[in-house]
Design an enzyme around this catalytic site. Structure first.
Site, short mmCIF file in Angstrom:
data_model
loop_
_atom_site.label_atom_id
_atom_site.label_comp_id
_atom_site.label_asym_id
_atom_site.label_seq_id
_atom_site.Cartn_x
_atom_site.Cartn_y
_atom_site.Cartn_z
N ASP A 75 0.58 -1.11 0.18
CA ASP A 75 0.08 -0.01 0.04
C ASP A 75 0.82 1.40 0.36
O ASP A 75 0.31 2.40 -0.74
CB ASP A 75 -0.99 -0.08 1.21
CG ASP A 75 -1.51 -0.75 1.99
OD1 ASP A 75 -1.17 -2.26 0.87
OD2 ASP A 75 -2.79 -1.02 2.05
N GLU A 215 -6.80 -11.30 -3.77
CA GLU A 215 -5.85 -12.64 -2.51
C GLU A 215 -7.00 -13.86 -2.40
O GLU A 215 -6.64 -14.66 -1.84
CB GLU A 215 -5.85 -11.84 -1.39
CG GLU A 215 -5.11 -10.98 -1.27
CD GLU A 215 -4.90 -9.87 -0.33
OE1 GLU A 215 -5.76 -9.37 0.60
OE2 GLU A 215 -3.30 -9.44 -0.36
N LYS A 323 -10.75 -10.10 -6.03
CA LYS A 323 -10.66 -9.31 -4.54
C LYS A 323 -10.15 -7.80 -5.29
O LYS A 323 -11.43 -6.79 -4.44
CB LYS A 323 -10.40 -9.24 -3.94
CG LYS A 323 -10.11 -8.65 -2.80
CD LYS A 323 -9.40 -9.41 -1.48
CE LYS A 323 -9.09 -8.84 -0.14
NZ LYS A 323 -8.20 -9.30 1.02
O1 IFM Z 1 -2.13 -4.55 1.12
C1 IFM Z 1 -3.34 -4.95 1.17
C2 IFM Z 1 -3.98 -6.41 0.51
O2 IFM Z 1 -4.13 -5.96 -1.03
C3 IFM Z 1 -5.40 -6.45 0.25
N1 IFM Z 1 -5.62 -6.52 1.88
C4 IFM Z 1 -5.65 -5.85 2.58
C5 IFM Z 1 -4.04 -5.27 2.86
C6 IFM Z 1 -3.31 -3.42 3.30
O3 IFM Z 1 -4.58 -3.27 2.68
#
Ligand code: IFM
Length: 492
Positions: A75, A215, A323
């Site tokens: 992120d 994911e 997702k």
């Molecule tokens: O890094 C992200 C991921 O891409 C999706 N799940 C949450 C994480 C943290 O924001």
């Protein structure tokens, strides 16, 4: 310096005063107060969450809550750092130095997993070791747990960091950073990918058992995003090694790491022959076997999983639902590798199969939508993201602010609507502003100069506020050389 809680007002109040912070972040959107307010709200929280030293970086949920336990993910580099690089380069540098400070831990991580070079952890804390919890309890007694594989498999983070090191250098031209930190990170991550691939007689170099940005699908082979970013990482290794041959200080870095022509030739060959899942009607298969999964489509105007029938929700990994932006995220990051027609085909295919359950999804789609002239969708996503936490659209604002979304909002405006990009040594501006906006005014740091840009539908005006070296500006197919203290006006 203002107190941090006063920053929102401060960002705008210093607009005309020439003070440093005002120069850095302020943005005006003529014709859309709601958009401007949401944009400033996002910027305010990005700045407010800045770490003060290089022992830690910007965390996924900022300093606003316990979500993700204060860990640092992709992120930061992919969604938030572009804002800081262009507006607060010293802070961006500090966050990249945090990664460098953990390079030894990343080397150790690679070694423990049987690879070479440096492998950055999917979730990083202060010591740089893999901090992803392998299991998360679903109830207070911990009787039901969910197994988390991202720490073991979401390897693209290593290439994402190398991508942003290169981006930082291309925007700032910070030679000293590259010499002290950046080159080592690029070389060691290239080394990681050279050891992470396996040679397959039919396909070439394959990357097995990973999780891509989407994911929902675990243990997949040849994730389009991962393989493409790994290829890019190897190519960066080759490019910077070749450049280092011309510069003594850079060459010393390669020598210190024991990198020679043979090793770099191997990086080159691997990058050339990394397998990318084939296209069907122009659409890249997200990973091996994705097209064989059960098809299911969703309304792109909605978000989340709650809207899905229970059987689909419980078996989501067996469907083609994703997702978050994955193939589209690769196209947003490495735009120049694709024709607009290919981007369009992939966008049309994946947008109706994406739940946007991750807050990182809509910014990537909004950027690409603006390039494709899908203004209504781009604008809808932009506003949703700009107000994501004020309106609690993900239902989990109590766990902390969504910083990737905030960085994404800035990128939708800058990369998407204003069409700002770096092309060689030029700053390129290709406006795709929403019809109701008459112009956007913002300030950016580019190669030692502070620029003020006024981007309209049919005119771009760039002024150099500070700086000593001319900057090449491209817009509407034309080129203008912006000299210190001057202004360039380009129109179709
Ligand atoms: O890094 C992200 C991921 O891409 C999706 N799940 C949450 C994480 C943290 O924001």
């Amino acid at each position: 310096m203002p107190r941090r809680q006063d920053l929102k007002g401060y960002i705008m109040s210093t607009w005309n005063t020439g003070q440093k912070s005002g120069k850095k972040a302020a943005i005006k959107i003529e014709g859309d107060e709601e958009a401007e307010r949401g944009m400033l709200f996002s910027i305010f929280h990005l700045i407010q969450s800045l770490p003060q030293d290089d022992n830690i970086s910007l965390t996924a949920r900022g300093i606003h809550g316990f979500g993700y336990r204060g860990h640092v993910f992709w992120d930061t580099e992919i969604y938030a750092l572009p804002f800081f690089i262009f507006t607060m380069p010293e802070d961006a540098r500090r966050m990249l130095v945090y990664r460098y400070n953990n390079l030894d831990a990343a080397r150790e991580n690679a070694r423990l997993n049987g690879y070479g070079g440096a492998q950055f952890p999917w979730e990083s804390a202060d010591d740089g070791r893999e901090a992803t919890p392998p299991m998360v309890p679903l109830d207070m007694r911990g009787e039901n747990v969910v197994r988390i594989y991202t720490g073991e498999e979401e390897h693209h983070i290593t290439a994402d960091i190398a991508y942003t090191v290169d981006l930082y250098y291309r925007i700032t031209g910070d030679e000293e950073f590259m010499e002290k930190y950046g080159l080592e990170m690029i070389f060691e991550t290239a080394r990681f990918w050279a050891s992470r691939v396996r040679y397959d007689e039919e396909k070439g170099y394959v990357i097995e058992r990973v999780i891509g940005p989407d994911e929902y699908h675990e243990h997949v082979n040849n994730s389009f995003f991962t393989n493409l970013m790994a290829k890019h990482n190897l190519q960066l290794g080759v490019k910077y090694f070749r450049e280092s041959l011309e510069r003594r200080a850079w060459r010393a870095v390669a020598e210190k790491l024991g990198i020679d022509e043979d090793e770099v030739q191997k990086w080159f060959d691997t990058a050339e022959r990394i397998y990318l899942p084939p296209q069907v009607n122009g659409v890249y298969e997200e990973f091996d076997g994705y097209f064989d999964l059960t098809d299911y489509r969703v309304d792109p105007g909605d978000l989340g999983e709650a809207r899905l029938p229970e059987d689909i929700r419980n078996n989501i990994g067996r469907t083609r639902l994703i997702k978050q932006a994955d193939v589209i995220a690769a196209q947003f990051l490495l735009k120049d590798l694709f024709t607009l027609d290919t981007i369009r085909r992939n966008f049309d295919y994946y947008i109706i199969r994406t739940t946007h359950a991750s807050s990182l999804s809509m910014p990537a789609y909004a950027i690409v939508a603006s390039w494709l002239g899908e203004e209504a969708l781009a604008y809808d996503y932009f506003i949703k993201c700009a107000y994501a936490d004020l309106r609690n659209i993900y239902g989990n604002t109590q766990d902390g602010f969504h910083l990737a979304t905030a960085g994404g909002v800035w990128q939708v405006l800058v990369r998407g609507f204003c069409g700002i990009d770096i092309e060689g040594d030029s700053l390129k501006i290709e406006p795709h502003l929403p019809v109701k906006w008459s112009s956007v005014t913002l300030r950016l740091f580019f190669r030692g100069a502070w620029l003020q840009l006024k981007v309209g539908h049919k005119e771009v005006v760039v002024e150099m506020l500070e700086g000593r070296v001319p900057v090449r500006i491209r817009a509407f197919g034309k080129v203008g050389i912006l000299k210190p203290g001057n202004m360039v006006r380009l129109a179709p």
